[in-house]
Structure formats: C-alpha cells, structure tokens
Design an enzyme around this catalytic site. Structure first.
Site, PDB file in Angstrom:
ATOM      1  N   GLY A   1       0.750  -0.955  -0.098  1.00 54.88           N
ATOM      2  CA  GLY A   1      -0.028   0.014   0.068  1.00 54.88           C
ATOM      3  C   GLY A   1       0.656   1.354  -0.108  1.00 54.88           C
ATOM      4  O   GLY A   1       2.119   1.197   0.137  1.00 54.88           O
ATOM      5  N   HIS A   2       0.095   2.342  -0.064  1.00 47.06           N
ATOM      6  CA  HIS A   2       0.543   3.722  -0.314  1.00 47.06           C
ATOM      7  C   HIS A   2       1.687   3.966   0.921  1.00 47.06           C
ATOM      8  O   HIS A   2       1.251   3.865   2.226  1.00 47.06           O
ATOM      9  CB  HIS A   2      -0.305   4.884  -0.648  1.00 47.06           C
ATOM     10  CG  HIS A   2      -1.307   5.094   0.403  1.00 47.06           C
ATOM     11  ND1 HIS A   2      -2.627   4.480   0.414  1.00 47.06           N
ATOM     12  CD2 HIS A   2      -1.525   5.733   1.528  1.00 47.06           C
ATOM     13  CE1 HIS A   2      -3.190   4.720   1.489  1.00 47.06           C
ATOM     14  NE2 HIS A   2      -2.285   5.601   2.205  1.00 47.06           N
ATOM     15  N   ASN A   3       2.727   4.708   0.803  1.00 46.79           N
ATOM     16  CA  ASN A   3       3.702   5.201   1.845  1.00 46.79           C
ATOM     17  C   ASN A   3       4.300   4.096   2.803  1.00 46.79           C
ATOM     18  O   ASN A   3       4.676   4.402   3.816  1.00 46.79           O
ATOM     19  CB  ASN A   3       2.900   6.250   2.551  1.00 46.79           C
ATOM     20  CG  ASN A   3       2.611   7.378   1.828  1.00 46.79           C
ATOM     21  OD1 ASN A   3       1.639   7.890   1.594  1.00 46.79           O
ATOM     22  ND2 ASN A   3       3.747   8.205   1.712  1.00 46.79           N
TER      23      ASN A   3
ATOM     24  N   SER B   1       1.096   3.029   4.862  1.00 46.99           N
ATOM     25  CA  SER B   1       2.028   3.629   5.911  1.00 46.99           C
ATOM     26  C   SER B   1       2.594   2.573   6.890  1.00 46.99           C
ATOM     27  O   SER B   1       2.810   2.969   7.812  1.00 46.99           O
ATOM     28  CB  SER B   1       0.979   4.829   6.550  1.00 46.99           C
ATOM     29  OG  SER B   1       0.716   5.578   5.629  1.00 46.99           O
TER      30      SER B   1
END
Length: 372
Positions: free
Chosen positions: A255-257, A275
C-alpha cells in the site's frame, strides 16, 4: 500430441568430482559419473543430482535412483555413499543448491541488443549503453534508462521514470510517473509500480466517495526483485520505499507510503496496508495481511495466513489470526482443539446445571410459526 521433453535434456553436464570441487564439498564415493539433470530425491533417476538437507529426504536416499546427493554435513550419519552412488558433504545443502542451479541453468534469453522498430520512445528519453528494448515497449517523455537495461515486450513507462543500470523489466510491466528504480532491479511479468493509493473519503453530501489524490512516487533500491502481478502503490505525499535486496513474491500488494527495509522477504498473496513499516530482515509468510500504520520490527517472522493488527517487536515470531507471539498462538490452537472434550467433561461435572450454564439460550422470537 506434442511430446513433453525432460528438463534434464536441456541442461549442461558435469562430473560428480567437478561438482564437488565447484561447491567446495567433500566427495565420498565414485566421482566419475556424469550428471545431466537435477531432481528431488524421490523422483531422481540415474544421471541426476539431488539434495538432502533434512531428515525427511535423508530417509528417502536408500531407495533413490540419484547418482549423487549433496548432503548437509549434519546428516552425514544418515546418508551413506555406495559403490555406484556418491555423496558430496557441504555445510548447508540449501546454500550449495543455489550454486549448482546456477551452474546448470541455461543463459537467460534477453531481447536483442538495441531498440526494436516497434518500440515507441519519446525523443526526450535518455538511453544508456547496451540497452535491450523489445517490441511494443512504450517509454514516455523525460525517462532515463540506465546502461545494460533489458525491457521485454509490452512494457509501459509513464513520464519521468528512472531505471538504473542492469535492470530487467519483463513483459507487461507498468511503471507510473516519476517512480525510481535502482540498479539490478528485476520486475517480473505484469508488475505494476506506482499505481494510485487506495484512499477515499465520504463526500459532504453523504452520497458518494471522494478520491484522495496521491502525489508521491515509488522508490525501489538496488537488487530488489518483484514477482509477477504484484502491485506497489505510490505515496500520498512522499515515496513508498522498497529497500535494497528485498524480494517480493507473486501477487503481493504494497500500500501507499509503506516503508519496506533491506533484505525483506514477502511471500505470495501477502498484503501490506498503507503507511506500514517493515524493518530490515523481516520474513513475511504467504497470505499474510498487515494492517495500516503497523510496524514490524527488525528480523521478525510472520507465519503464513496470519493477520497482523499490532506492532511486532524486533526478532519475534508471530502467527495466527489475529496474529500474536507464535508460542502463545500455538498454545491457543491446542486448547481450541481440545474444547469439545473439555466441554463434555465440564457438563459431566456440573450435572443438571450444565445445560443452563453452558448451552446458549434459544431465541424463539426469530422462529416462524408452523402453519397447520
């Protein structure tokens, strides 16, 4: 009907003595046999080499037809040579297997040197020396492609992508805008790098969802390998980071970050929510789910199929759903298997009171009346 050929017919050949020398092993038994194939201890035939790294495979050696076995030294007492079959003793059979597979493996067939006429490359793209760009590749404006890069058919690079030296991008890879690959990165077929993060918020009128823009990118450091059809989302603000020498299996979602450390191994069908932080040297089993904003400590291990909802300290092994320290998870699983027997014993002890205390009350309000 087409004939299925044996893989061994396409491999190189070596004598047993030569293989022992190449892996630095101790040869016991005849060394003049020619090895033309590699196979499991159960399926091997004469002329094949096999590997014995545990008790299970050691027990199968007496009935195996393999001409030679590479054996972990700790198993020497269980695996003996014969008049016509040799063993090669090494510190670790699994490690030696890597070296032998490299010896037998045919050279990888890369696209031809140069740029295929059907490749669509923007004039602003910078190409390094000795690149191999196959048919149907699309490279958009502002990209920089390092020396020795190989790009297989159908791959698409959005604008301003950087690809470091000696990377290999297999068929159908997509790398979105502004993403960065270090040196010697391998992306297998269908990998998607830099896709939009999965972020939505309820609209003020409560009648829909608002998409959260993701303005960041993905940075993949040197020596990373990503398996087929895996996806790594771009960051919302900064970068999603994959550390050097990390290996990601097929069908993995990052997933993002997220920030993935160095030398991490993530097995197939795992999912890491946005994250989350995975420190150096972590091992993630197949089908693991990791919740958002979770931190996995350095050197931790997560058993396959686990669901991680809390931080994991450095060096610990967790398992279960929800995941917890592995020993505790094992104890709970053992107790759960014994519950029917424990309930039976408890009912015998409680006597007539058992039904009232242990059996759930019946909700008659949900029963339909019987029509007569």
């Amino acid at each position: 009907m087409p004939q299925v050929s044996d893989v061994s017919t396409r491999l190189r050949s070596f004598t047993v003595a030569d293989l022992a020398t190449r892996v630095g092993g101790e040869l016991l038994g005849p060394g003049n046999s020619v090895i033309t194939g590699l196979q499991t201890v159960h399926d091997a035939k004469t002329g094949d080499l096999t590997f014995v790294g545990d008790d299970y495979h050691a027990k199968a050696w007496p009935t195996s037809s393999a001409s030679v076995a590479v054996v972990s030294r700790t198993l020497e007492s269980l695996v003996q040579p014969t008049e016509d079959r040799a063993i090669i003793l090494v510190p670790n059979a699994d490690t030696a297997m890597i070296s032998i597979l490299d010896l037998f493996a045919p050279e990888e067939e890369l696209p031809p040197l140069g740029v295929h006429p059907t490749a669509l490359i923007d004039p602003s793209v910078v190409l390094g020396h000795n690149v191999r760009i196959a048919a149907g590749v699309h490279i958009a404006r502002g990209c920089v492609i390092g020396a020795g890069v190989s790009i297989f058919p159908g791959t698409c690079l959005y604008h301003s992508v950087t690809v470091g030296d000696d990377c290999v991008l297999h068929a159908g890879v997509v790398i979105r805008e502004r993403c960065v690959l270090g040196r010697s990165v391998v992306l297998h077929g269908g990998v998607q790098i830099g896709t939009d993060g999965f972020g939505y918020r309820a609209s003020p009128d409560g009648r829909g969802l608002l998409k959260v823009p993701h303005l960041g990118n993905v940075i993949i450091e040197d020596g990373v390998e990503v398996g087929a059809n895996s996806c790594i989302d771009r960051g919302k603000f900064g970068a999603t980071l994959i550390g050097a020498s990390t290996k990601i299996d097929n069908l993995v979602q990052i997933g993002h970050n997220c920030r993935i450390g160095r030398c991490v191994v993530i097995c197939g069908l795992a999912g890491v929510a946005g994250s989350s932080v995975i420190a150096d040297g972590v091992r993630v089993g197949g089908g693991v789910g990791i919740a958002d904003h979770v931190r996995i400590g350095r050197g931790a291990s997560i058993a396959g199929g686990s669901g991680v909802m809390n931080d994991i300290p450095d060096g610990e092994s967790w398992a279960g759903y929800p995941a917890k320290e592995a020993r505790r998870a094992m104890q709970e699983a053992i107790v759960a298997r014994k519950l029917p027997e424990l309930m039976k014993n408890l009912k015998e002890i409680l006597g007539p009171e058992a039904s009232r205390l242990l059996d759930p009350p019946r909700d008659r309000s949900r029963e339909r009346p019987v029509k007569g």
